[in-house]
Scaffold this motif. Structure first.
Motif, mmCIF file in Angstrom:
data_model
loop_
_atom_site.group_PDB
_atom_site.id
_atom_site.type_symbol
_atom_site.label_atom_id
_atom_site.label_comp_id
_atom_site.label_asym_id
_atom_site.label_seq_id
_atom_site.Cartn_x
_atom_site.Cartn_y
_atom_site.Cartn_z
ATOM 1 N N SER A 185 0.819 -1.205 0.000
ATOM 2 C CA SER A 185 0.000 0.000 0.000
ATOM 3 C C SER A 185 0.852 1.254 0.000
ATOM 4 O O SER A 185 0.499 2.242 -0.639
ATOM 5 N N VAL A 211 1.804 1.800 -3.539
ATOM 6 C CA VAL A 211 0.719 2.300 -4.388
ATOM 7 C C VAL A 211 0.410 3.754 -4.040
ATOM 8 O O VAL A 211 0.222 4.608 -4.924
ATOM 9 N N GLY A 250 -2.413 1.255 -14.114
ATOM 10 C CA GLY A 250 -2.698 1.661 -12.741
ATOM 11 C C GLY A 250 -4.082 1.273 -12.284
ATOM 12 O O GLY A 250 -4.282 0.945 -11.106
ATOM 13 N N GLY A 251 -5.054 1.319 -13.194
ATOM 14 C CA GLY A 251 -6.431 1.119 -12.772
ATOM 15 C C GLY A 251 -6.898 -0.318 -12.892
ATOM 16 O O GLY A 251 -7.895 -0.691 -12.289
ATOM 17 N N VAL A 252 -6.213 -1.127 -13.693
ATOM 18 C CA VAL A 252 -6.665 -2.511 -13.853
ATOM 19 C C VAL A 252 -5.590 -3.490 -13.373
ATOM 20 O O VAL A 252 -5.843 -4.317 -12.494
ATOM 21 N N LEU A 288 -2.689 -3.075 -11.653
ATOM 22 C CA LEU A 288 -2.252 -2.915 -10.258
ATOM 23 C C LEU A 288 -3.301 -3.439 -9.260
ATOM 24 O O LEU A 288 -2.975 -4.258 -8.394
ATOM 25 N N PRO A 289 -4.567 -3.019 -9.389
ATOM 26 C CA PRO A 289 -5.567 -3.583 -8.462
ATOM 27 C C PRO A 289 -5.703 -5.094 -8.607
ATOM 28 O O PRO A 289 -5.908 -5.787 -7.613
ATOM 29 N N LEU A 290 -5.566 -5.600 -9.853
ATOM 30 C CA LEU A 290 -5.702 -7.051 -10.029
ATOM 31 C C LEU A 290 -4.608 -7.791 -9.285
ATOM 32 O O LEU A 290 -4.863 -8.822 -8.648
ATOM 33 N N VAL A 328 -5.608 -7.774 -5.775
ATOM 34 C CA VAL A 328 -6.732 -8.669 -5.500
ATOM 35 C C VAL A 328 -6.256 -10.117 -5.445
ATOM 36 O O VAL A 328 -6.611 -10.873 -4.536
ATOM 37 N N LEU A 364 -4.261 -10.671 -2.315
ATOM 38 C CA LEU A 364 -5.083 -10.591 -1.110
ATOM 39 C C LEU A 364 -6.011 -11.790 -0.971
ATOM 40 O O LEU A 364 -6.099 -12.412 0.092
#
Lengths: 649, 345
Positions: free
Chosen positions: B60, B63, B98-100, B102-104, B107, B110
């Motif tokens: 985090s 990011v 950054g929007g797809v 990185l979050p993937l 996810v 996690l």
């Protein structure tokens, strides 16, 4: 791939050219006068209860909501003072518990939802180039219901009868056995009452957005804020019934002993949690989504550039709306539900990072190299990036079941959701207040005070809430009125309390600024920020009919079009002697019909009073239900009484 | 409020939490955490989560720095320069990365880690050989040790003694409102919900004292609803448990006899039980071995004679809203009662 559009340079360079072009038709002064008369709101004391114009209702929602923001904020300060030192006795536990219950309830139901509805009611009709909402009287009704419901709820605090079972009202704690007073009864009925108001606003917004857009404003030319309002409205329609059902079951348990939530009678306390969070989680996004729309609006204006990835942003907003209904169980990870089932909710909760990530990076791409104008609304949006991203990251963390089991119901969570709600919603809302203030009042808010306010809010917010992450990791649970000294939580709590005073000073600066600017603010020019959307294509403040002529739209940035092309296409032929608006088709906004809207009337107010008699009276005696039924019937007859035919032709 | 002489043993175990170095850059945080801290684990279960937190914090921080860095970079262009927008191609690369992507990545990491830790907990190894039933009360904890056949071995309150290195199955119940059982150094929280029996496990690997606290708002005294987990050597534990199961004989000493009489005359036995005596109330904590406990009033005050006297005389002063009524006693009665209660080792 979309074309990148910058605002026309002329508009940016010389500010005297910002006034939208006048259409190439002569306005008859007599007709303008008649139009003003037709759309004018009544004056005088009785007149205060009669207007139905969308801007008046929207403004009332916003003002009332900010009053509750201040009141609930004061409760927050009181709680912070109590927690500043270990074993403090400033607030007795009962009082503290009432305060946090009312703080949470008021911030969610009395401030956040109404203020965003208020902005939507105020801005959306102007943004889509129409003159009022589709059902103006329903709009007024919604406001009075909200005003009465919230007022009664808050007054309970003053007479010491406020509920003290938390804003989430978990059973059995909120049952008659453990919470015998009137507090929870008032909570359930008033929340239901306020939700009725939210539902009316939502229905209004959906119909208005889908049917009253200016000709040419196809769905894919709709401003992002309008999209966000539409998604919010749909979410309200699907989420609110859950809380209305839940609180109705609770009031039945309390008043007539039905036992929906009582295990000995075959009920289940977890049923309440499912119903509450099925509403409660979308609720967070109901608050967030329109605020994200505000961010998009402010970024477009202050960067003087069309939004990068409009389609991606709109799809993200819609996706957020859908996914938010599949997350509620992450509030219940500690309840002992089966791990496999919870894992789906863990994955869904983490996935919501994608639509939000897309929006954040689209905004960055929009801002890139844009010679941004750092006025107060934009400062709040920049603060939003810092705070919301951090809140989003901790939000992804708590989606993890094992991690959540450690930090759930601790100050880590308190930190997380204040980062998300204040960062994601309140900061954009304050930015939006500075941004749309000229259209509400005709004046500008002080920029100096605005910048001071932003500085105080930003610093105060982080000093208040950042240390709470650590407090949670050190084991401090939520909703405790005090803590023992040897826990070692005292220092960070003191820091948080100091920060909260700074934060309050920041918000107070904005509130005082808003009041003082009413009188002493600089008079607003037309379109003072050089925006591209239609709410600015008129005077500040706009005349009662919003726009002299309904505009015709050819792109997503109509105001910039007119400047570039030196012409302003409009619709003519609407009558000036009655309230007419253009109805267009849902997808392509092709003109279809003319709708005549009803004028000012006191009946919505009387209907709200009639409903109040039922909602509050039923706590004392069932007969009030019958009384209220007949009162409501008569007020509806008055409300729907046909207009005289000679005004119809 | 009560004066605040606290059991010093509770505050003695202060550990520097891990992972803080990373956060220090953002804001200097308080440097120590108590025996209730998530990131001072004393069990394998808690340590996995503490490590998870370290990973979350690192990712985090990266990011966050990236996004804020990009926002600052986006603002470089000043008002006097010509605008320098990103090309459409680069813009989409940025949004997708950054929007797809990185979050993937986040996810997948996690959900993967969450499923793995959940799986480890579900395997339930080593199998628990001890069952402790803990019932949430308003506002204290009833602790019942059960044998393999489910029969009660011993009953106590607000202090859970566990053997080091062995796994204990914890059954969580409530017959009133919802509480949540939480010992941060040992295990995440599990709710106690009326009408249900939830299960958790505690596998301490170090001896010591660990504080726990109710984590679900449960009414007026949610704040002072704490408890202590005392982890001792396995042999000591067996002796302790056998001792706890022991009932009381009517004392021979006249002062203690009188103390018991005062206890019964003042109706304390309506709510409290002292096994072996006529006192058999079930509303309040079982007092059979009261004197062996560290604290009174659910981890709120130390178990000393002075505090006990104050607690009996005016419980509202110590814990406002508590359900125990005040009991006014003559000084000599009080002396006898305190002596008797002090003898309940």
């Amino acid at each position: 791939m979309e074309e990148r559009r910058e605002a026309p340079t002329r508009e940016r360079r010389s500010e005297e050219h910002q006034e939208p072009l006048h259409p190439a038709i002569e306005d008859d002064a007599e007709e303008t006068r008649r139009l003003t008369e037709t759309w004018a709101a009544p004056t005088g004391f009785v007149g205060w209860f009669m207007p139905v114009n969308q801007r008046i209702i929207g403004r009332r929602f916003i003002v009332t909501a900010f009053v509750y923001f201040v009141l609930a904020g004061l409760l927050g300060i009181a709680m912070r003072l109590q927690l500043a030192a270990p074993e403090n006795d400033l607030l007795a536990p009962e009082i503290y518990n009432q305060f946090f219950t009312v703080h949470g309830t008021a911030m969610m139901f009395l401030f956040a939802i109404p203020v965003l509805e208020g902005f939507a009611l105020f801005v959306v009709p102007m943004m889509i180039g129409t003159r009022d909402m589709a059902f103006p009287r329903l709009n007024a009704f919604g406001y009075y219901v909200y005003l009465i419901g919230s007022g009664v709820f808050f007054l309970m605090l003053l007479v010491g009868m406020a509920p003290k079972a938390g804003w989430f009202n978990y059973v059995p704690l909120s049952g008659k056995l453990y919470e015998p007073g009137l507090g929870v009864d008032i909570w359930t009925t008033m929340i239901t009452f306020i939700e009725v108001s939210a539902l009316t606003a939502a229905v209004e917004l959906i119909v208005t957005i889908l049917k009253l857009r200016a000709p040419g404003m196809t769905l894919n030319r709709m401003p992002v804020f309008v999209w966000a309002s539409l998604v919010m409205a749909f979410m309200i329609v699907f989420a609110m019934p859950a809380i209305i059902v839940a609180s109705s079951l609770l009031i039945l348990d309390r008043l007539v002993g039905t036992g929906f939530f009582v295990p000995e009678m075959g009920g289940d306390p977890l049923l309440w949690q499912h119903l509450f969070w099925f509403f409660g989680h979308p609720e967070v996004y109901i608050i967030l989504v329109p605020a994200l729309g505000m961010v998009s609006t402010i970024i477009t204006t202050f960067c003087q550039r069309a939004l990068f990835g409009y389609t991606a942003i709109v799809m993200s907003i819609v996706a957020t709306g859908f996914v938010s209904f599949g997350l509620w169980v992450h509030h219940m990870f500690a309840t002992g539900l089966p791990h496999l089932g919870m894992s789906f909710f863990m994955a869904a909760s983490a996935l919501i990072a994608i639509p939000n990530g897309i929006q954040v990076f689209c905004w960055i791409a929009t801002m890139w190299g844009s010679r941004m104008r750092l006025a107060t609304p934009m400062l709040y949006v920049l603060g939003f990036f810092w705070v919301f991203v951090m809140g989003g990251l901790t939000g992804v963390m708590v989606a993890s079941i094992p991690f959540d089991l450690q930090v759930h119901d601790t100050y880590f969570l308190v930190a997380h959701f204040h980062y998300v709600l204040i960062g994601g919603s309140v900061m954009p809302v304050i930015g939006a207040l500075y941004y749309w203030y000229p259209q509400m009042t005709g004046r500008m808010m002080s920029e100096t005070a605005g910048k001071i306010s932003f500085g105080l809010v930003f610093v105060g917010f982080n000093v208040t809430f950042f240390p709470m992450h650590q407090l949670g990791l050190e084991g401090m649970p939520r909703r405790v009125y005090t803590y023992l000294e040897e826990t070692g939580w005292g220092e960070l709590n003191l820091v948080a309390t100091i920060g909260s005073v700074v934060l309050a000073a920041g918000f107070a600066t904005t509130m005082v600024n808003a009041l003082a600017s009413l009188r002493w603010g600089e008079t607003a020019r037309r379109n003072p920020w050089g925006a591209e959307t239609l709410e600015w294509a008129t005077e500040s403040p706009p005349p009662p009919y919003n726009q002299r002529h309904i505009p015709v739209v050819k792109s997503r940035e109509p105001v910039w079009d007119w400047r570039e092309e030196d012409e302003r296409p409009v619709v003519v032929g609407l009558r000036s002697d009655r309230r007419e608006v253009v109805v267009t088709s849902m997808l392509d906004a092709e003109p279809q019909a003319v709708q005549v809207l009803p004028g000012p009337t006191i009946w919505p107010f009387l209907s709200a009073l009639a409903a109040t008699v039922g909602f509050i009276g039923i706590l004392f005696h069932p007969v009030f239900f019958v009384v209220s039924f007949f009162l409501a019937f008569f007020s509806f007859v008055g409300w729907f009484w046909p207009r005289r035919p000679w005004q119809e032709d | 409020m009560p004066d605040t002489i606290r059991p010093s043993r509770l505050a003695s175990r202060r550990v520097r939490p891990r992972g803080l170095a990373l956060a220090a850059a953002a804001l200097a945080l308080s440097a120590c955490s108590g025996e209730q801290a998530v990131n001072a684990p004393a069990s394998a279960d808690a340590e996995r989560v503490a490590n998870l937190w370290t990973g979350f914090l690192a990712f985090s921080s990266f990011v966050f720095a990236l996004v804020i860095g990009l926002v600052v970079a986006a603002m470089r262009t000043t008002y006097t320069e010509p605008a320098r927008p990103l090309s459409v191609q680069r813009g989409w690369t940025l949004v997708l990365a950054g929007g797809v992507v990185l979050p993937l990545v986040a996810v997948v990491g996690l959900v993967g880690s969450g499923l793995w830790i959940g799986g480890v907990v579900a395997r339930n190894e080593p199998p628990p050989d001890l069952t402790v039933e803990i019932a949430g009360k308003r506002w204290w904890w009833e602790v019942i040790y059960r044998g393999e056949d489910g029969a009660e071995i011993a009953r106590t309150a607000n202090e859970i003694v566990l053997p080091v290195g062995r796994a204990a199955r914890v059954l969580l119940t409530s017959d009133n409102v919802i509480h949540s059982f939480w010992v941060p150094t040992l295990q995440g929280k599990t709710d106690m919900i009326p009408g249900r029996v939830n299960e958790s496990r505690l596998t301490p690997r170090e001896t010591g004292l660990y504080r726990g606290q109710c984590a679900e708002f449960c009414g007026v005294q949610h704040a002072y609803m704490a408890f202590v987990v005392e982890v001792i050597e396995a042999e000591a534990f067996d002796a302790w448990l056998a001792d706890q199961g022991r009932a009381r004989a009517i004392p021979d000493d006249p002062l203690l006899r009188r103390g018991l009489a005062v206890f019964l005359e003042a109706d304390c036995g309506t709510c409290h039980a002292i096994r072996g005596t006529p006192a058999d109330g079930g509303m309040g904590p079982d007092l059979t071995h009261l004197a062996a406990r560290e604290t009174l009033a659910a981890g709120t005050i130390p178990n000393t004679k002075g505090h006990l006297a104050g607690w009996i005389g005016d419980p509202q002063q110590v814990k406002p809203g508590v359900l125990m009524p005040a009991t006014a006693l003559r000084p000599d009665d009080q002396e006898a009662l305190l002596a008797y209660l002090g003898s309940l080792e």
